[in-house]
Design a protein around this motif. Structure first.
Motif, PDB file in Angstrom:
ATOM      1  N   HIS A  38      57.761  52.045  24.782  1.00 36.42           N
ATOM      2  CA  HIS A  38      57.814  51.380  23.724  1.00 36.42           C
ATOM      3  C   HIS A  38      59.714  51.820  23.533  1.00 36.42           C
ATOM      4  CE1 HIS A  38      53.605  50.309  23.547  1.00 36.42           C
ATOM      5  NE2 HIS A  38      53.296  51.892  23.505  1.00 36.42           N
ATOM      6  N   ASP A  39      59.706  52.709  22.211  1.00 36.43           N
ATOM      7  CA  ASP A  39      61.344  52.432  22.026  1.00 36.43           C
ATOM      8  C   ASP A  39      62.084  54.165  21.820  1.00 36.43           C
ATOM      9  OD1 ASP A  39      59.892  52.622  19.863  1.00 36.43           O
ATOM     10  OD2 ASP A  39      60.741  52.114  17.895  1.00 36.43           O
TER      11      ASP A  39
ATOM     12  N   ALA B 194      60.640  50.959  27.808  1.00 32.95           N
ATOM     13  CA  ALA B 194      60.740  49.090  28.008  1.00 32.95           C
ATOM     14  C   ALA B 194      61.227  48.810  26.591  1.00 32.95           C
ATOM     15  CB  ALA B 194      59.395  48.567  28.733  1.00 32.95           C
ATOM     16  N   GLY B 195      60.928  49.259  25.644  1.00 30.08           N
ATOM     17  CA  GLY B 195      61.307  48.979  24.021  1.00 30.08           C
ATOM     18  C   GLY B 195      59.582  47.836  23.879  1.00 30.08           C
ATOM     19  N   VAL B 196      59.915  47.891  22.248  1.00 25.83           N
ATOM     20  CA  VAL B 196      58.742  47.053  21.749  1.00 25.83           C
ATOM     21  C   VAL B 196      58.074  45.924  21.620  1.00 25.83           C
ATOM     22  CG1 VAL B 196      58.703  49.348  19.627  1.00 25.83           C
ATOM     23  CG2 VAL B 196      59.936  46.854  19.163  1.00 25.83           C
ATOM     24  N   LYS B 197      57.227  45.219  21.607  1.00 30.64           N
ATOM     25  CA  LYS B 197      57.078  44.103  20.979  1.00 30.64           C
ATOM     26  C   LYS B 197      57.150  43.072  20.146  1.00 30.64           C
ATOM     27  CE  LYS B 197      54.506  43.735  25.520  1.00 30.64           C
ATOM     28  NZ  LYS B 197      52.969  43.557  26.259  1.00 30.64           N
ATOM     29  N   ASP B 198      58.111  41.864  19.588  1.00 34.26           N
ATOM     30  CA  ASP B 198      58.014  41.947  18.495  1.00 34.26           C
ATOM     31  C   ASP B 198      56.067  40.765  18.321  1.00 34.26           C
ATOM     32  OD1 ASP B 198      58.118  39.087  20.207  1.00 34.26           O
ATOM     33  OD2 ASP B 198      60.299  38.390  19.430  1.00 34.26           O
TER      34      ASP B 198
ATOM     35  N   ASP C 267      57.238  39.981  23.493  1.00 33.57           N
ATOM     36  CA  ASP C 267      58.470  39.164  23.963  1.00 33.57           C
ATOM     37  C   ASP C 267      58.750  40.155  23.415  1.00 33.57           C
ATOM     38  OD1 ASP C 267      57.749  36.698  24.397  1.00 33.57           O
ATOM     39  OD2 ASP C 267      59.198  35.982  22.466  1.00 33.57           O
ATOM     40  N   ARG C 268      58.847  41.186  24.241  1.00 34.37           N
ATOM     41  CA  ARG C 268      59.695  42.592  24.390  1.00 34.37           C
ATOM     42  C   ARG C 268      61.393  42.457  23.865  1.00 34.37           C
ATOM     43  NH1 ARG C 268      57.265  47.158  26.204  1.00 34.37           N
ATOM     44  NH2 ARG C 268      55.959  45.522  27.357  1.00 34.37           N
TER      45      ARG C 268
ATOM     46  N   ALA D  88      64.811  44.907  24.345  1.00 30.18           N
ATOM     47  CA  ALA D  88      65.044  45.902  25.111  1.00 30.18           C
ATOM     48  C   ALA D  88      65.760  46.790  24.470  1.00 30.18           C
ATOM     49  CB  ALA D  88      66.048  44.823  26.101  1.00 30.18           C
TER      50      ALA D  88
END
Length: 95
Positions: free
Chosen positions: A7-8, A45-49, A53-54, A56
């Motif tokens: 995630h973040d 990879a980042g969090v999802k909204d 959608d990811r 970054a």
């Protein structure tokens, strides 16, 4: 050992601080503080909204960063001490 943050989260290796002050005094190990600077080793990879959608991360591998004194969780990977922290714990990128 390969490690990928989720995630973040960001994997950071601390940058060692100077052993002398600007005036030339040598700082003993017992008086040194842990540095609040580091180099990003790996990023998630980042969090999802809400739409899935990811989002970054703003930092990338190799960035030199500044973080809070008490930020992150200390871990040991391949004999090196590292930190895992959320991107929000990072104060900025040092140019």
């Amino acid at each position: 050992m390969a490690f990928t943050p989720l995630h973040d989260r960001v994997l950071v290796e601390r940058v060692e601080s100077e052993e002398k002050t600007s005036g030339g005094l040598i700082i003993p190990d017992s008086a040194k503080e842990k540095p609040a600077e580091g180099v990003v080793v790996a990023v998630g990879a980042g969090v999802k909204d809400d739409d899935g959608d990811r989002i970054a991360l703003d930092v990338k591998e190799g960035d030199k960063i500044l973080f809070g004194k008490w930020s992150g969780t200390e871990i040991t990977l391949d004999g090196k001490e590292m930190l895992i922290m959320k991107e929000s714990d990072i104060m900025g990128i040092i140019a």
